[in-house]
Design a protein around this motif. Structure first.
Motif, PDB file in Angstrom:
ATOM      1  N   TYR A 123      42.372  17.184  62.533  1.00 16.95           N
ATOM      2  CA  TYR A 123      41.171  16.768  63.274  1.00 16.95           C
ATOM      3  C   TYR A 123      41.292  15.281  63.600  1.00 16.95           C
ATOM      4  O   TYR A 123      41.507  14.454  62.705  1.00 16.95           O
ATOM      5  CB  TYR A 123      39.900  17.002  62.447  1.00 16.95           C
ATOM      6  N   LYS A 124      41.151  14.964  64.857  1.00 11.38           N
ATOM      7  CA  LYS A 124      41.094  13.571  65.310  1.00 11.38           C
ATOM      8  C   LYS A 124      39.688  13.347  65.849  1.00 11.38           C
ATOM      9  O   LYS A 124      39.258  13.993  66.813  1.00 11.38           O
ATOM     10  CB  LYS A 124      42.125  13.321  66.411  1.00 11.38           C
ATOM     11  N   ILE A 125      38.956  12.414  65.231  1.00 13.29           N
ATOM     12  CA  ILE A 125      37.541  12.201  65.563  1.00 13.29           C
ATOM     13  C   ILE A 125      37.286  10.699  65.692  1.00 13.29           C
ATOM     14  O   ILE A 125      37.753   9.907  64.850  1.00 13.29           O
ATOM     15  CB  ILE A 125      36.633  12.801  64.477  1.00 13.29           C
ATOM     16  N   LYS A 126      36.542  10.308  66.678  1.00 17.12           N
ATOM     17  CA  LYS A 126      36.246   8.885  66.893  1.00 17.12           C
ATOM     18  C   LYS A 126      35.473   8.313  65.712  1.00 17.12           C
ATOM     19  O   LYS A 126      34.635   8.983  65.107  1.00 17.12           O
ATOM     20  CB  LYS A 126      35.445   8.681  68.174  1.00 17.12           C
ATOM     21  N   LEU A 127      35.769   7.048  65.390  1.00 12.56           N
ATOM     22  CA  LEU A 127      35.053   6.380  64.302  1.00 12.56           C
ATOM     23  C   LEU A 127      33.596   6.134  64.672  1.00 12.56           C
ATOM     24  O   LEU A 127      32.711   6.186  63.809  1.00 12.56           O
ATOM     25  CB  LEU A 127      35.728   5.046  63.968  1.00 12.56           C
ATOM     26  N   ASN A 128      33.353   5.863  65.928  1.00 15.80           N
ATOM     27  CA  ASN A 128      31.999   5.566  66.385  1.00 15.80           C
ATOM     28  C   ASN A 128      31.699   6.366  67.643  1.00 15.80           C
ATOM     29  O   ASN A 128      32.286   6.112  68.705  1.00 15.80           O
ATOM     30  CB  ASN A 128      31.837   4.065  66.672  1.00 15.80           C
ATOM     31  N   GLY A 129      30.797   7.326  67.514  1.00 23.55           N
ATOM     32  CA  GLY A 129      30.393   8.095  68.677  1.00 23.55           C
ATOM     33  C   GLY A 129      29.531   7.278  69.618  1.00 23.55           C
ATOM     34  O   GLY A 129      28.932   6.276  69.223  1.00 23.55           O
ATOM     35  N   ASN A 130      29.472   7.705  70.855  1.00 17.47           N
ATOM     36  CA  ASN A 130      28.675   7.015  71.878  1.00 17.47           C
ATOM     37  C   ASN A 130      27.516   7.912  72.306  1.00 17.47           C
ATOM     38  O   ASN A 130      27.718   8.895  73.024  1.00 17.47           O
ATOM     39  CB  ASN A 130      29.560   6.674  73.081  1.00 17.47           C
TER      40      ASN A 130
END
Length: 480
Positions: A123-130
């Motif tokens: 799983y690759k997930i952004k550290l900070n969602g927008n």
């Protein structure tokens, strides 16, 4: 789970191009019968980050004990009657937990039910969602539109122990509780399909060994078990919920409660704006709950459009009655500061719930108290008095309803704000633009009701408290 076209799993080439860390070979050799507390029940997970993303590598084995499992009982199949009626049975002609299960169904099948088999997932997930993206809300399973990758296509997120989090439904798009599936710790395994002829099965039933995953709150994780203890042993149910995982859009998922143990005021997706640490910065985040959608119904903020992102079944939450939901008591300057890193006028384009008031304090407009006895008072969970006119936190002790700071003096123990007195017939409880008339009923229950979608019919002998978003905590006698 029913998977959208936006949620296909990442290819081997895509995964190889990312800085995922691999797990030791022993993590894939562990067998269910050899898992125990000394080897973390077989669980392996590696989480690393760079400047923009979080990378999770997992063997998809839970870090708690797992019993052999048959969704509908040993000797039964994997679909409920409704799924057959609707033509949505994804696993026809399979029987769970029979004597020849291992030979017929392959690894993970036992004569007592199905167990997990290690399966690598990334799983690759952004550290900070927008939260200000122009396409919000998003499909709950989407990965590409939020710059994410996953190898388990039905996953909408991943827990802190590396276990995939799937949607609120089973493979036939029936909610877990409606289907009657009992999930210890909020999870179970996919059916054992290693030896199946996939040409005989509906699209989506790939030939794989059982993979463990969550649908509901992962209640065996430490963030939950910590608060199952006695307060004297370190439980903190009055603190903001703890992190349990991340949705594919990068926003954190937290346990049930908000600051002070309050119920989170969330949007239809299941998220809201607020701080996750006492006095900390404001962020958009999700809270799990004990009812549908359990985790999320869409990638938020919902902006009043959750239903546009649903499939066959609508799993949207009630919401807060506005486009944007902010936890009451949130610092508006911190909210706007958080949003300004993307768009400092974004908030002004939407309706917002009334979050500037501390909605758990009594107000004349949203609260009524009713005492069931002429010369006594019923103890309530909020700032009301105790039985036999005892002292309450917002009502000074005094016989026959003497005047206190939040309780007006009235002769013969009549009702005052913040206290209770004689029965009062035919009063109305107001919340927002709705009101409920008292009706006779001989039932006493504790209940949480929502006045956006239905009216609660009240009787005498009840206590209620309504938050600014219309969520009412009701104690006493009532009917719908």
């Amino acid at each position: 789970a029913v998977v959208s076209t936006q949620s296909t799993g990442a290819s081997e080439e895509e995964i190889a191009a990312e800085p995922f860390l691999e797990l030791p070979e022993i993590c894939y050799d562990i067998a269910w019968e050899d898992a125990n507390r000394d080897n973390n029940w077989g669980n392996c997970v590696n989480i690393t980050t760079d400047s923009t993303h979080r990378y999770v590598t997992s063997n998809s084995v839970p870090d708690s004990y797992y019993n052999p499992y048959c969704p509908l009982g040993r000797g039964y199949g994997y679909c409920i009657d409704l799924e057959y009626e609707l033509g949505r049975c994804m696993f026809p002609n399979l029987t769970c937990g029979v004597e020849n299960s291992p030979e017929v169904l392959g690894p993970g099948a036992t004569t007592y039910g199905d167990v997990w088999v290690p399966n690598v997932n990334y799983y690759k997930i952004k550290l900070n969602g927008n939260p200000t993206l122009s396409d919000r809300p998003g499909d709950m399973y989407a990965a590409g539109p939020v710059d994410a990758l996953k190898t388990m296509s039905p996953a909408l997120g991943v827990a802190i122990n590396g276990i995939p989090i799937l949607g609120p439904n089973d493979a036939g798009d029936i909610s877990i509780d409606e289907a009657g599936l009992q999930l210890a710790c909020g999870g179970h395994v996919t059916p054992p399909l290693s030896l199946i002829d996939s040409s005989n099965y509906p699209q989506g039933a790939a030939p794989t060994a059982p993979i463990y995953h969550y649908h509901k709150a992962p209640s065996c994780l430490e963030p939950f078990t910590q608060d199952y203890k006695a307060i004297s042993r370190g439980s903190t149910p009055n603190k903001h919920g703890k992190l349990t995982g991340w949705a594919m859009d990068g926003f954190g998922m937290y346990t049930y409660q908000d600051h002070g143990g309050e119920t989170p005021v969330v949007d239809e997706c299941g998220g809201h704006f607020g701080s996750v640490e006492e006095g900390g910065d404001v962020v958009y985040h999700y809270h799990v709950r004990a009812f549908v959608p359990y985790t999320i119904a869409c990638q938020g903020p919902a902006l009043g459009k959750c239903q546009d992102k649903q499939g066959v079944t609508d799993y949207c939450h009630y919401g807060c009655g506005a486009d944007v939901c902010v936890q009451p008591g949130t610092d508006e300057s911190k909210l706007r500061s958080y949003l300004s890193q993307w768009n400092d006028t974004w908030l002004d384009s939407y309706t917002i719930n009334n979050f500037n008031e501390q909605c758990n304090s009594p107000t004349e407009e949203t609260e009524e108290y009713f005492g069931p006895f002429p010369d006594d008072r019923k103890q309530g969970p909020g700032p009301g008095p105790g039985p036999h006119d005892r002292n309450g936190p917002n009502n000074k002790k005094g016989p026959n309803n003497k005047k206190g700071p939040n309780n007006k003096k009235g002769p013969n123990n009549k009702k005052g704000r913040g206290g209770s007195g004689k029965m009062h017939q035919n009063r109305k409880l107001k919340a927002g633009n709705q009101e409920a008339e008292e009706l006779p009923v001989s039932m006493e229950l504790h209940m949480v009701g929502h006045l956006h979608d239905q009216q609660l019919k009240w009787t005498t002998g009840g206590y209620s408290q309504c938050n600014c978003d219309g969520l009412c905590y009701c104690f006493g006698s009532f009917i719908y």
